[in-house]
Motif scaffolding. Structure first.
Motif, PDB file in Angstrom:
ATOM      1  N   VAL B 209       0.984 -31.338  -8.523  1.00 50.52           N
ATOM      2  CA  VAL B 209      -0.381 -31.464  -7.848  1.00 50.52           C
ATOM      3  C   VAL B 209      -0.704 -32.394  -7.253  1.00 50.52           C
ATOM      4  CG1 VAL B 209      -1.502 -29.817  -9.705  1.00 50.52           C
ATOM      5  CG2 VAL B 209      -1.327 -32.170 -10.126  1.00 50.52           C
ATOM      6  N   SER B 210       0.194 -33.274  -7.269  1.00 53.72           N
ATOM      7  CA  SER B 210       0.049 -34.668  -6.595  1.00 53.72           C
ATOM      8  C   SER B 210       1.392 -35.399  -5.821  1.00 53.72           C
ATOM      9  CB  SER B 210      -0.732 -35.670  -7.749  1.00 53.72           C
ATOM     10  OG  SER B 210      -0.926 -37.065  -6.889  1.00 53.72           O
ATOM     11  N   LEU B 211       1.055 -35.893  -4.909  1.00 56.44           N
ATOM     12  CA  LEU B 211       2.250 -36.659  -4.330  1.00 56.44           C
ATOM     13  C   LEU B 211       1.752 -38.070  -4.014  1.00 56.44           C
ATOM     14  CD1 LEU B 211       3.800 -34.351  -1.657  1.00 56.44           C
ATOM     15  CD2 LEU B 211       4.649 -35.064  -3.860  1.00 56.44           C
ATOM     16  N   PRO B 212       2.382 -39.225  -4.045  1.00 58.21           N
ATOM     17  CA  PRO B 212       1.822 -40.462  -3.540  1.00 58.21           C
ATOM     18  C   PRO B 212       1.526 -40.521  -2.336  1.00 58.21           C
ATOM     19  CG  PRO B 212       4.335 -40.550  -3.854  1.00 58.21           C
ATOM     20  CD  PRO B 212       3.872 -39.215  -4.199  1.00 58.21           C
ATOM     21  N   ASP B 213       0.691 -41.658  -1.708  1.00 65.01           N
ATOM     22  CA  ASP B 213       0.346 -41.973  -0.557  1.00 65.01           C
ATOM     23  C   ASP B 213       1.498 -42.522   0.259  1.00 65.01           C
ATOM     24  OD1 ASP B 213      -0.960 -42.463   1.589  1.00 65.01           O
ATOM     25  OD2 ASP B 213      -2.793 -43.338   0.916  1.00 65.01           O
ATOM     26  N   PHE B 214       1.826 -41.713   1.315  1.00 67.94           N
ATOM     27  CA  PHE B 214       3.174 -42.528   1.951  1.00 67.94           C
ATOM     28  C   PHE B 214       2.612 -43.505   2.877  1.00 67.94           C
ATOM     29  CE2 PHE B 214       7.415 -40.508   1.105  1.00 67.94           C
ATOM     30  CZ  PHE B 214       6.912 -39.542   0.331  1.00 67.94           C
ATOM     31  N   LYS B 215       1.432 -43.715   3.038  1.00 64.63           N
ATOM     32  CA  LYS B 215       0.943 -44.937   3.868  1.00 64.63           C
ATOM     33  C   LYS B 215       0.993 -46.062   3.083  1.00 64.63           C
ATOM     34  CE  LYS B 215      -2.723 -42.105   6.110  1.00 64.63           C
ATOM     35  NZ  LYS B 215      -3.800 -41.532   6.105  1.00 64.63           N
ATOM     36  N   LYS B 285      13.858 -44.705 -17.720  1.00 67.29           N
ATOM     37  CA  LYS B 285      12.701 -44.144 -17.720  1.00 67.29           C
ATOM     38  C   LYS B 285      11.456 -44.691 -17.131  1.00 67.29           C
ATOM     39  CE  LYS B 285       9.793 -41.682 -21.133  1.00 67.29           C
ATOM     40  NZ  LYS B 285       9.392 -41.214 -22.591  1.00 67.29           N
ATOM     41  N   ALA B 286      10.826 -44.102 -16.208  1.00 63.83           N
ATOM     42  CA  ALA B 286       9.530 -44.694 -15.716  1.00 63.83           C
ATOM     43  C   ALA B 286       8.396 -43.833 -16.069  1.00 63.83           C
ATOM     44  CB  ALA B 286       9.654 -44.677 -14.374  1.00 63.83           C
ATOM     45  N   VAL B 287       7.052 -44.700 -16.726  1.00 69.51           N
ATOM     46  CA  VAL B 287       6.088 -44.152 -17.180  1.00 69.51           C
ATOM     47  C   VAL B 287       4.830 -44.404 -16.091  1.00 69.51           C
ATOM     48  CG1 VAL B 287       4.503 -43.775 -19.216  1.00 69.51           C
ATOM     49  CG2 VAL B 287       6.959 -44.203 -19.360  1.00 69.51           C
ATOM     50  N   ASN B 288       4.110 -43.437 -16.083  1.00 67.26           N
ATOM     51  CA  ASN B 288       2.901 -43.831 -15.205  1.00 67.26           C
ATOM     52  C   ASN B 288       1.675 -43.314 -15.897  1.00 67.26           C
ATOM     53  OD1 ASN B 288       0.984 -44.252 -13.233  1.00 67.26           O
ATOM     54  ND2 ASN B 288       1.392 -42.525 -11.841  1.00 67.26           N
ATOM     55  N   GLU B 289       0.966 -44.266 -16.583  1.00 65.73           N
ATOM     56  CA  GLU B 289      -0.221 -43.701 -17.446  1.00 65.73           C
ATOM     57  C   GLU B 289      -1.569 -42.959 -16.566  1.00 65.73           C
ATOM     58  OE1 GLU B 289      -0.082 -43.652 -20.481  1.00 65.73           O
ATOM     59  OE2 GLU B 289       1.579 -45.065 -20.924  1.00 65.73           O
ATOM     60  N   ASN B 290      -1.271 -43.079 -15.483  1.00 67.47           N
ATOM     61  CA  ASN B 290      -2.363 -42.655 -14.333  1.00 67.47           C
ATOM     62  C   ASN B 290      -2.049 -41.435 -13.745  1.00 67.47           C
ATOM     63  OD1 ASN B 290      -3.881 -45.034 -15.022  1.00 67.47           O
ATOM     64  ND2 ASN B 290      -2.900 -46.026 -13.392  1.00 67.47           N
ATOM     65  N   SER B 291      -0.916 -40.961 -14.137  1.00 66.29           N
ATOM     66  CA  SER B 291      -0.449 -39.640 -13.330  1.00 66.29           C
ATOM     67  C   SER B 291      -1.219 -38.445 -13.442  1.00 66.29           C
ATOM     68  CB  SER B 291       0.921 -39.250 -13.983  1.00 66.29           C
ATOM     69  OG  SER B 291       0.580 -38.790 -15.323  1.00 66.29           O
ATOM     70  N   ALA B 292      -1.270 -37.587 -12.348  1.00 69.59           N
ATOM     71  CA  ALA B 292      -2.017 -36.458 -12.330  1.00 69.59           C
ATOM     72  C   ALA B 292      -1.819 -35.311 -13.494  1.00 69.59           C
ATOM     73  CB  ALA B 292      -1.941 -35.801 -10.862  1.00 69.59           C
ATOM     74  N   THR B 293      -0.692 -35.377 -14.009  1.00 67.45           N
ATOM     75  CA  THR B 293      -0.572 -34.541 -15.153  1.00 67.45           C
ATOM     76  C   THR B 293       0.051 -35.298 -16.338  1.00 67.45           C
ATOM     77  OG1 THR B 293       1.718 -33.771 -14.535  1.00 67.45           O
ATOM     78  CG2 THR B 293      -0.197 -32.370 -13.653  1.00 67.45           C
ATOM     79  N   ASP B 294       0.199 -34.389 -17.479  1.00 73.97           N
ATOM     80  CA  ASP B 294       0.749 -35.213 -18.525  1.00 73.97           C
ATOM     81  C   ASP B 294       2.182 -34.689 -18.588  1.00 73.97           C
ATOM     82  OD1 ASP B 294      -1.128 -36.873 -19.427  1.00 73.97           O
ATOM     83  OD2 ASP B 294      -1.929 -35.294 -20.788  1.00 73.97           O
ATOM     84  N   LYS B 295       2.849 -33.585 -17.677  1.00 76.02           N
ATOM     85  CA  LYS B 295       4.069 -33.425 -17.589  1.00 76.02           C
ATOM     86  C   LYS B 295       5.035 -34.497 -17.544  1.00 76.02           C
ATOM     87  CE  LYS B 295       4.831 -29.344 -15.555  1.00 76.02           C
ATOM     88  NZ  LYS B 295       4.757 -28.402 -14.257  1.00 76.02           N
ATOM     89  N   GLU B 296       6.285 -34.084 -18.024  1.00 74.42           N
ATOM     90  CA  GLU B 296       7.387 -35.038 -18.104  1.00 74.42           C
ATOM     91  C   GLU B 296       8.711 -34.610 -17.303  1.00 74.42           C
ATOM     92  OE1 GLU B 296       7.621 -38.073 -21.352  1.00 74.42           O
ATOM     93  OE2 GLU B 296       6.530 -36.423 -22.293  1.00 74.42           O
ATOM     94  N   LEU B 297       9.397 -35.393 -16.618  1.00 78.44           N
ATOM     95  CA  LEU B 297      10.514 -34.723 -15.808  1.00 78.44           C
ATOM     96  C   LEU B 297      11.786 -35.745 -16.136  1.00 78.44           C
ATOM     97  CD1 LEU B 297      11.636 -33.210 -13.150  1.00 78.44           C
ATOM     98  CD2 LEU B 297      10.926 -35.159 -11.679  1.00 78.44           C
ATOM     99  N   ILE B 298      12.831 -34.542 -16.295  1.00 76.47           N
ATOM    100  CA  ILE B 298      14.262 -35.308 -16.501  1.00 76.47           C
ATOM    101  C   ILE B 298      14.947 -35.186 -15.211  1.00 76.47           C
ATOM    102  CG2 ILE B 298      16.156 -35.218 -17.710  1.00 76.47           C
ATOM    103  CD1 ILE B 298      14.374 -34.669 -20.298  1.00 76.47           C
ATOM    104  N   ILE B 299      15.600 -36.144 -14.696  1.00 76.66           N
ATOM    105  CA  ILE B 299      16.470 -36.099 -13.477  1.00 76.66           C
ATOM    106  C   ILE B 299      17.880 -36.229 -13.833  1.00 76.66           C
ATOM    107  CG2 ILE B 299      16.873 -36.368 -11.020  1.00 76.66           C
ATOM    108  CD1 ILE B 299      13.845 -37.021 -10.631  1.00 76.66           C
ATOM    109  N   LEU B 313       6.294 -39.694  -9.583  1.00 74.96           N
ATOM    110  CA  LEU B 313       5.574 -40.299 -10.719  1.00 74.96           C
ATOM    111  C   LEU B 313       4.085 -40.168 -10.605  1.00 74.96           C
ATOM    112  CD1 LEU B 313       7.629 -43.493 -11.665  1.00 74.96           C
ATOM    113  CD2 LEU B 313       6.715 -41.911 -13.245  1.00 74.96           C
ATOM    114  N   SER B 314       3.388 -39.832  -9.366  1.00 76.45           N
ATOM    115  CA  SER B 314       1.727 -39.738  -9.365  1.00 76.45           C
ATOM    116  C   SER B 314       1.457 -38.401  -9.939  1.00 76.45           C
ATOM    117  CB  SER B 314       1.649 -39.673  -7.787  1.00 76.45           C
ATOM    118  OG  SER B 314       2.217 -38.886  -6.931  1.00 76.45           O
ATOM    119  N   ASN B 315       2.463 -37.602 -10.181  1.00 77.12           N
ATOM    120  CA  ASN B 315       2.282 -36.070 -10.543  1.00 77.12           C
ATOM    121  C   ASN B 315       2.937 -36.144 -12.042  1.00 77.12           C
ATOM    122  OD1 ASN B 315       1.775 -33.013 -10.251  1.00 77.12           O
ATOM    123  ND2 ASN B 315       3.820 -33.213 -11.328  1.00 77.12           N
TER     124      ASN B 315
END
Lengths: 461, 359
Positions: B209-215, B285-299, B313-315
């Motif tokens: 639902v969210s992407l970082p601001d590329f600006k 592992k990188a964590v963003n407490e302000n992410s748009a969702t609580d979902k977690e991703l493993i790459i 990480l914004s999502n």
């Protein structure tokens, strides 16, 4: 140590030159000998003993041959030659003979000996001294330093030209060092460097590509052409470097190549290619066997023997023997039939005939494995195979170098230089000489420090 | 005049070889080549044994080439002559097209891709279940966008082989989101600030639902990529950008260490690409407490995953990067909890084709 490598150009050569030109005349040969032994030792630490013993044996037998007459003289000659050729036979050919016996069912383990660098060249030089002395063409050399210096002289030690003792005997003791000769030597050395590094090595990158995924007869023909040119530029480049270094140290070696690819017969090709080897076999094998002043059958036998040995000298493998006999066939055919036909045809036909069969000969020379040889030849005639994308790419990438090499293998530059001189431009050519020397040093250094492809083609000689 | 020219010729020749000899002897030896990203050969050990077995002189040859005065400049000359005088189309397998350096690849290596297929399926079977969203994507090698006809591996075929082999993962085709401009000019990698089109594809396919601001684009500094040193071409430096995402903390799980997703100090490493997610590291592992969702991703990733992962990480609340080139899959349970997490297998066609064996 390859002459175009940075250790040679920027460590060995400055050191040898400093000592050589500082030391008084009477120590110069000792200086050259010491550095020649060092040169050999750095490449072959263990086998320098073999070279020193061979030199010592030939030197001592020289005295015996000199003093003896009649049968004794012949006996000493025979003994000296046997002892001289033993190391060459042992190191170079033992595994070849074992391998062939094993093919008959025997299970003799191979010795897997490393071939001492330059053994084929210095063995032939030792032989030339011994035979010339026996024939009373030269005087015995009483100074071991001078004699060892002749054998081990680093400019021609590992890749020729094969210097006859008769040519160098006087120069060992009385040679002149002039600025003109040194400049000539520097220029010639740089010509050789450029031929080896910028042309031969780059062509070597192309010829090393020939493999399964590269299809198309055009690619394989170009690969064969490039290989012929690679061998020429590598070998003649090395000879140029040797002749140039020789001049820097006051020696005059004989020419070893004379634009062989402009020949109109195979016989002429061999009068222009590796001249010192051809003349060695002529004077020490062919003529003593009777040459062509014998019956037709004996002459045929002489030719086959000489070319069998010429091929075998190049390597202990059947492809080299085939390569030698291939030339024997053409030399006989030319003498009996072809020359008469070729004389009636336009000269470009003779030229195409030579080039075509020389290119094929170098394919035979290249592939020591017969299955690879037949595969190479098959790919050259398989006109149905489409030119693969990869083959097209590599052709376009290396074609300019091949074209430069083709032009460089002809006397075009020499003729151009003569025309400029004739039209009063000699001074321009003089001025360009130091510019050329500086440019070559920069180019060669640039190619060498980048760890470029730098094969040593003479390991099997 | 001829006499003078002869003197100049001889003097010039000996001046060059003697002065280079002296300069090489006087100048201190270098430790590393930043251009070539490797250690330089040091003066070999001088012992009777190494001298007599030939090892000393063999190593001396490498030493002489590596420590040669103005070595990098000579390498540029070599590259220039080959490309402009001999008209060679590549130098050491590298070539320049429209200001971009490309490295020619081997042919498509199906065996290597199949090894990746096998390992990926093994991980899916061992650690994942129907509660995981499993995705798979392939980053094409920069060579894919070269217009010149050269020998190269077929990135599309590699992607097809990999995606067809792993049928429990949903294949996300990111090729349409990439172009030559997505990559650095002198390096093999993609440039993070050019990945918005790729991220939009991921967003769409992975339900983000969210992407970082590329600006929020910042400059780490100027650099030369890995291809530059190999080709030794005269090409200007380029800038490395990163998209700033505030409020993120990272935990380097193995080895334990830094907590930065963009470590500017590492920009000065031999590989400036280490700026992103600590570079080559087994698991981070990188964590963003302000992410748009609580979902977690493993790459599961190679080096291309380093720069793209912060963009998730914004999502995602957390992104865990696993590099099985450096960590055995048998140890995964010690570091990663897979339940209910999204999993993305993201490998470049270069690595898939390279015969590398995942642990």
């Amino acid at each position: 140590m390859v002459f175009s490598s940075t250790p040679f150009l920027y460590y060995f050569l400055p050191l040898v030159c400093i000592f050589y030109f500082i030391l008084p005349r009477k120590f110069k040969n000792f200086c050259l000998l010491s550095f020649s032994f060092l040169f050999y030792f750095l490449g072959e630490p263990r086998y320098i003993v073999v070279m020193i013993i061979s030199t010592l044996v030939a030197f001592l037998f020289g005295f015996l041959i000199d003093k003896a007459e009649g049968k004794k003289r012949k006996l000493y000659l025979t003994l000296s030659l046997v002892l001289n050729f033993l190391p060459l036979l042992f190191f170079k050919y033992t595994d070849f003979f074992i391998g062939n016996l094993n093919a008959l069912g025997l299970g003799i383990p191979l010795l897997k000996l490393v071939l001492p660098i330059g053994i084929s060249f210095y063995t032939f030089q030792l032989t030339s001294y011994t035979i010339d002395l026996y024939r009373k063409d030269v005087a015995v050399q009483r100074n071991f330093i001078n004699f060892a210096c002749y054998i081990a002289l680093f400019p021609q030690l590992i890749a020729g030209p094969i210097v006859r003792y008769s040519i160098i005997a006087d120069q060992l003791e009385n040679r002149k060092h002039t600025m003109e000769k040194t400049a000539e030597g520097v220029f010639r050395f740089c010509v050789g460097l450029l031929k080896k590094v910028m042309i031969a090595n780059v062509l070597g990158e192309f010829t090393a590509l020939a493999g399964e995924n590269l299809t198309g007869a055009i690619f394989w023909w170009l690969s064969a052409i490039a290989y012929s040119l690679q061998i020429y530029f590598d070998f003649s480049g090395y000879s140029d470097m040797a002749i140039g270094l020789g001049k820097i140290f006051g020696f005059d070696f004989e020419e070893n190549f004379n634009y062989p690819f402009i020949s109109k017969t195979i016989a002429e090709f061999w009068r222009r290619w590796h001249i010192s080897l051809g003349s060695w076999f002529r004077d020490y094998v062919y003529i003593p066997m009777g040459g062509n002043r014998v019956s037709a059958y004996r002459w045929l036998f002489n030719i086959l023997t000489v070319w069998f040995l010429t091929g075998f000298w190049h390597g202990a493998s059947w492809n080299f023997i085939l390569w030698g006999l291939y030339f024997a066939f053409f030399l006989v055919a030319e003498k009996l039939v072809l020359n008469k036909i070729l004389k009636k045809l336009p000269s470009f036909v003779s030229h195409i005939y030579v080039i075509f069969f020389i290119i094929i000969s170098f394919v035979i020379f290249k592939e020591t494995d017969f299955s690879l040889l037949f595969n190479f030849l098959y790919n050259m005639v398989n006109l149905l195979a489409p030119l693969s994308k990869e083959a097209t790419y590599y052709i376009t990438s290396y074609l300019p170098t091949i074209i430069i090499a083709i032009i460089g293998s002809t006397p075009i530059m020499k003729k151009l230089s003569a025309i400029i001189t004739k039209k009063g431009g000699e001074k321009v050519l003089w001025v360009l000489k130091p510019v050329f020397v500086l440019a070559v040093l920069i180019i060669v250094t640039a190619f060498s420090v980048d760890g470029s492809f730098n094969p040593f083609l003479y390991f099997r000689f | 005049m001829k006499k003078i020219i002869n003197i100049i010729t001889v003097a010039l020749f000996f001046l060059v070889i003697l002065s280079v000899f002296l300069v090489n002897a006087i100048l201190p030896d270098g430790e590393i080549s930043k251009w070539e990203r490797r250690k330089l050969t040091q003066f070999p050990e001088l012992r009777a044994e190494t001298v007599f077995n030939g090892k000393f002189f063999s190593e001396f040859q490498s030493y002489s080439d590596d420590q040669f005065v103005l070595r990098d400049n000579f390498r540029v000359i070599n590259s220039f002559i080959r490309r402009n005088i001999l008209l060679q189309r590549d130098v050491n397998g590298l070539y320049v097209e429209n200001g971009y350096i490309f490295s020619m690849d081997e042919e498509t290596n199906e065996k290597s891709v199949n090894n990746f297929v096998k390992k990926t399926n093994e991980i899916i079977e061992t650690f994942l279940n129907e509660n995981n969203n499993i995705y798979l994507s392939v980053v094409p090698d920069k060579l894919h966008f070269s217009k010149e006809a050269r020998p190269k591996a077929d990135a599309l075929k590699i992607a097809e082989l990999y995606s067809n082999g792993v049928n429990k993962a949903e294949y996300i085709d990111i090729f349409p989101g990439l172009s030559l401009e997505s990559y650095y000019k002198t390096d093999s990698h993609w440039s993070q600030d050019k990945l918005l089109p790729v991220m939009e594809i991921f967003k769409d396919k992975m339900g983000m639902v969210s992407l970082p601001d590329f600006k929020n684009k910042k400059t780490a500094g100027e650099f030369y990529g890995v291809y530059y040193g190999q080709l030794a071409a005269d090409i200007p430096m380029e800038k490395m950008y990163y998209i700033d995402v505030e409020g993120i903390v990272t935990e380097n799980l193995e080895p334990k260490g830094s907590d930065k997703i963009y470590d500017l100090e590492k920009f000065n490493n031999l590989d400036p690409y280490d700026l992103f997610m600590q570079g080559a590291t087994p698991i981070i592992k990188a964590v963003n407490e302000n992410s748009a969702t609580d979902k977690e991703l493993i790459i599961f990733r190679d080096s291309y995953g380093s720069s793209i992962s912060p963009l998730f990480l914004s999502n995602y609340r957390s992104v865990t990067l696993v590099d099985l080139r450096y960590l055995s899959s048998s140890l995964l349970n010690q570091y990663v909890e897979f339940e209910n997490k999204d999993v993305l297998f993201l490998y470049s066609s270069t690595v898939l084709n390279s015969n590398i064996i995942l642990k």
